[in-house]
Design a protein around this motif. Sequence first.
Motif: not given
Ligand code: NAD
Length: 344
Positions: A43, A145, A201, A221
């Motif tokens: 991260r 993702s 978002d 949000v």
């Molecule tokens: P990402 O950074 O691409 O997306 C996160 C999104 O959340 C962004 O669009 C951001 O603007 C938004 N965001 C941040 N704070 C916010 C809030 N307070 N309210 C609403 N939106 C908000 O991340 P990602 O890869 O899509 O991952 C999302 C979640 O899933 C994370 O917790 C990550 O740990 C988890 N996760 C991801 C994967 C993966 O394959 N990418 C796998 C397992 C778990």
Amino acid sequence: MVFDHTDFDQHEQVVFCANPMAGLAAIIAVHDTHRGPALGGCRHWHYTDDAAALTDALRLSRGMSYKAALADLPLGGGKSVILANPAAERARMFEAFGEAVERLGGRYITAEDVGTTTTDMSAIRRATRHVSGVAASEGGRGDPSPATALGVLRGMLAALEARFDSDTLQGRRVAVQGLGSVGFALCHLLHERGARLIVADIAAERVERAVREFGAVAVSVDVIHAVEADVFAPCALGAVLDAVRVPQLACAVVAGAANNQLAHDGIDEALRARGVLYAPDYLINAGGLIKVAGEYLGFPVEEADRRVLAIRERTTEVLLTALREGVPTAQVADRLARARIGRA
Ligand code: NAD
């Protein structure tokens, strides 16, 4: 302190890595390697302080052990965090991080997480082979993702079936918090299946795109968790389910991608008491891990795909056990994971 930290769970190894020349400050937490090397994403985040970064690394790495165990992968759990440094040259910083990963000799394998991309994985790969989620153009299997989103969808179907005796998404209202790599891909899958989307978002352009492409309804949000919906899908950051927000929920099911959705102990029971069926995060968001594990361990793409789809059956098993026993779903998932890791 690490040893008396509330999130320290007898982690095998916690490594603090610094390379001032490359602008790198990072923490690698190896939680458990009994089942195999610790695989977990990296991260890249603006933490308020070092303590917040440590908490994140400790909590996320433990979650990875549980996730790998429930997905029945020959892997342990680890996770790393890089403290964002606007002054650093990004590729150099990630290469330096790769050097830190290399020093662990394969006990820890890194991949994408929030704030990191396949480009960053390429930079890491210049220093170590213990990296997965590398771009297809470089011989990898690309961004995990979409596989995470598919697994979350499968988990959501299991939860709908358990709650409503029907897994149809046609006309169901799903509130998606966070439209990043996983959240947006999930919206796409839900929209294709006829779900009505409510989205939020902090990035306005992502919300506008979801409104345009999926006819989603946008909300602030601050209220997305509280809108009336069949499903609330947290797909932003962790700790969204806490003592303030759980009483505000107006959904029947919580099923989303975010790691560590439960802010603290007892929240799983609060959800159960409110009649909200919670699909444990690390159970249903394992799709990406399965994909990067397949890439690193070299099992066929079809095998990885099959394992992602099987998230549905695993979720059904956990949810039905919890409903039968009258205990929180997260408790059943934790119990199963700990037994598999040998930490029962
Ligand atoms: P990402 O950074 O691409 O997306 C996160 C999104 O959340 C962004 O669009 C951001 O603007 C938004 N965001 C941040 N704070 C916010 C809030 N307070 N309210 C609403 N939106 C908000 O991340 P990602 O890869 O899509 O991952 C999302 C979640 O899933 C994370 O917790 C990550 O740990 C988890 N996760 C991801 C994967 C993966 O394959 N990418 C796998 C397992 C778990």
